[in-house]
Design a protein around this motif. Structure first.
Motif, PDB file in Angstrom:
ATOM      1  N   SER A  33       0.837  -1.197   0.000  1.00 52.50           N
ATOM      2  CA  SER A  33       0.000   0.000   0.000  1.00 52.50           C
ATOM      3  C   SER A  33       0.863   1.234   0.000  1.00 52.50           C
ATOM      4  CB  SER A  33      -0.922   0.010   1.232  1.00 52.50           C
ATOM      5  OG  SER A  33      -1.750  -1.125   1.227  1.00 52.50           O
ATOM      6  N   GLU A  36       2.899   2.708   3.183  1.00 49.86           N
ATOM      7  CA  GLU A  36       2.882   1.843   4.352  1.00 49.86           C
ATOM      8  C   GLU A  36       4.264   1.293   4.698  1.00 49.86           C
ATOM      9  OE1 GLU A  36       0.513   0.890   6.450  1.00 49.86           O
ATOM     10  OE2 GLU A  36      -0.918   2.248   5.579  1.00 49.86           O
ATOM     11  N   GLU A  39       6.216   3.189   7.750  1.00 49.13           N
ATOM     12  CA  GLU A  39       5.472   3.707   8.881  1.00 49.13           C
ATOM     13  C   GLU A  39       6.275   3.660  10.172  1.00 49.13           C
ATOM     14  OE1 GLU A  39       2.548   5.257   9.327  1.00 49.13           O
ATOM     15  OE2 GLU A  39       2.538   5.442   7.175  1.00 49.13           O
ATOM     16  N   HIS A  44       4.657  -2.281  13.738  1.00 47.76           N
ATOM     17  CA  HIS A  44       3.620  -2.007  14.741  1.00 47.76           C
ATOM     18  C   HIS A  44       4.145  -1.291  15.988  1.00 47.76           C
ATOM     19  CE1 HIS A  44       0.679  -4.328  12.531  1.00 47.76           C
ATOM     20  NE2 HIS A  44       1.527  -5.350  12.478  1.00 47.76           N
ATOM     21  N   TYR A  76       2.421   1.040  20.622  1.00 43.48           N
ATOM     22  CA  TYR A  76       2.042  -0.124  19.817  1.00 43.48           C
ATOM     23  C   TYR A  76       0.903   0.303  18.898  1.00 43.48           C
ATOM     24  CZ  TYR A  76       0.469  -4.689  18.322  1.00 43.48           C
ATOM     25  OH  TYR A  76       0.120  -5.759  17.552  1.00 43.48           O
ATOM     26  N   ASN A  77       1.141   0.238  17.591  1.00 43.19           N
ATOM     27  CA  ASN A  77       0.163   0.676  16.608  1.00 43.19           C
ATOM     28  C   ASN A  77      -0.740  -0.485  16.215  1.00 43.19           C
ATOM     29  OD1 ASN A  77       1.230   3.462  16.157  1.00 43.19           O
ATOM     30  ND2 ASN A  77       3.044   2.315  15.525  1.00 43.19           N
ATOM     31  N   ILE A  78      -1.970  -0.444  16.691  1.00 42.99           N
ATOM     32  CA  ILE A  78      -2.943  -1.476  16.367  1.00 42.99           C
ATOM     33  C   ILE A  78      -3.282  -1.422  14.880  1.00 42.99           C
ATOM     34  CG2 ILE A  78      -5.256  -2.333  16.871  1.00 42.99           C
ATOM     35  CD1 ILE A  78      -4.965  -1.045  19.646  1.00 42.99           C
ATOM     36  N   SER A  79      -3.362  -0.207  14.347  1.00 44.31           N
ATOM     37  CA  SER A  79      -3.601   0.017  12.923  1.00 44.31           C
ATOM     38  C   SER A  79      -2.956   1.344  12.553  1.00 44.31           C
ATOM     39  CB  SER A  79      -5.105   0.048  12.625  1.00 44.31           C
ATOM     40  OG  SER A  79      -5.707   1.201  13.205  1.00 44.31           O
ATOM     41  N   ARG A  80      -3.127   1.766  11.309  1.00 44.51           N
ATOM     42  CA  ARG A  80      -2.588   3.054  10.874  1.00 44.51           C
ATOM     43  C   ARG A  80      -3.182   4.205  11.669  1.00 44.51           C
ATOM     44  NH1 ARG A  80      -4.549   4.503   6.459  1.00 44.51           N
ATOM     45  NH2 ARG A  80      -3.193   6.305   6.211  1.00 44.51           N
ATOM     46  N   LEU A  81      -4.395   4.035  12.157  1.00 46.03           N
ATOM     47  CA  LEU A  81      -5.105   5.141  12.794  1.00 46.03           C
ATOM     48  C   LEU A  81      -5.092   5.085  14.316  1.00 46.03           C
ATOM     49  CD1 LEU A  81      -8.246   5.444  10.481  1.00 46.03           C
ATOM     50  CD2 LEU A  81      -6.099   6.731  10.368  1.00 46.03           C
ATOM     51  N   GLY A  83      -3.432   3.606  18.108  1.00 48.16           N
ATOM     52  CA  GLY A  83      -2.315   3.020  18.824  1.00 48.16           C
ATOM     53  C   GLY A  83      -2.482   3.178  20.325  1.00 48.16           C
ATOM     54  N   ASN A 121      -4.566   8.751  15.067  1.00 48.91           N
ATOM     55  CA  ASN A 121      -3.922   9.494  13.987  1.00 48.91           C
ATOM     56  C   ASN A 121      -4.991  10.073  13.067  1.00 48.91           C
ATOM     57  OD1 ASN A 121      -1.029   8.942  14.534  1.00 48.91           O
ATOM     58  ND2 ASN A 121      -1.653   6.823  14.188  1.00 48.91           N
TER      59      ASN A 121
END
Length: 238
Positions: A33, A36, A39, A44, A76-81, A83, A121
């Motif tokens: 993507s 990505e 990041e 993560h 810890y980033n669970i997803s792009r948006l 954490g 984010n």
């Protein structure tokens, strides 16, 4: 004629096939993507370290000057948006001279906290980002009052202790100190800027912290010393 028509139809199908089919099923494909791949340095997981100024508010501002702050955290980033961040901050302040009006009396105040924040984010850093964060924390505050007690009469030097005075130095006596650990909450906003197209980012953030002190016994009866601070921190993220 049927053979020629079949060949023509086959060539048309091959010409219109997706690249992955034209290359054959044995050719591995990589799908990334946009944006990505850079990041974070560790998948993560993100790290941050920074420093800046901390501004007392309310009753805290009536007693303490603006101080300096140091901050470090891991996210810890669970997803792009979304954490989850664990963070530590240390800040130090001088007590205002109008509070300690006796000659030769000084004081200092320090605050440390560890908190657990949710990070959202709003705009991921590509290259400019905006994020919101906030959560609960445990705050340790300490105040120390000292008084000028004279001058050391004998110069002291010990290289093993990294202390060496070639002239007499001032000596302070601790009149009193008090520390307290309380629960608090914080919330704020930050901005980030990606550097060099990689995972390194420059960030700046400001947060409002409120500390619930509970009752503190004084000569005039129980009183509260709820703390309010806004640290403004600049640093680097990975």
């Amino acid at each position: 004629m049927r053979f020629i028509s079949g060949m023509t139809l086959g060539l048309m199908l091959l010409a219109g096939a997706p690249p992955a089919l034209a290359q054959g099923s044995d050719t591995p494909q990589t799908f990334v993507s946009s944006g990505e791949e850079h990041e974070s340095l560790v998948p993560h997981v993100g790290f941050n370290i920074g420093g800046g100024l901390s501004f007392p508010l309310g009753g805290s501002a009536d007693n303490f000057d603006t101080g300096g702050a140091f901050q470090a955290g891991v996210t810890y980033n669970i997803s792009r948006l979304i954490g989850v961040q664990a963070e530590y901050l240390y800040s130090a302040y001088n007590i205002q001279s109008t509070v300690l009006n006796a000659a030769g009396v000084n004081g200092n105040h320090s605050m440390q906290y560890g908190d657990l924040n949710a990070v959202f984010n709003v705009l991921p850093a590509r290259p400019f980002g905006i994020y919101l964060l906030g959560g609960p924390g445990v705050y340790h505050r300490r105040v120390e009052i000292t008084e000028f007690a004279g001058v050391a009469t004998v110069p002291y030097c010990d290289p093993w202790l990294y202390i060496c005075y070639s002239t007499p130095v001032a000596v302070d006596a601790v009149l009193g100190s008090r520390s307290r650990t309380d629960f608090g909450l914080n919330a704020g906003v930050g901005i980030s800027l990606r550097l060099f197209g990689g995972p390194l980012r420059l960030y700046a953030e400001g947060r409002y912290h409120y500390i619930f002190s509970g009752d503190i016994d004084t000569a005039a009866g129980p009183k509260k010393a709820d703390g309010q601070y806004i640290p403004l921190v600049f640093g680097l993220r990975l």
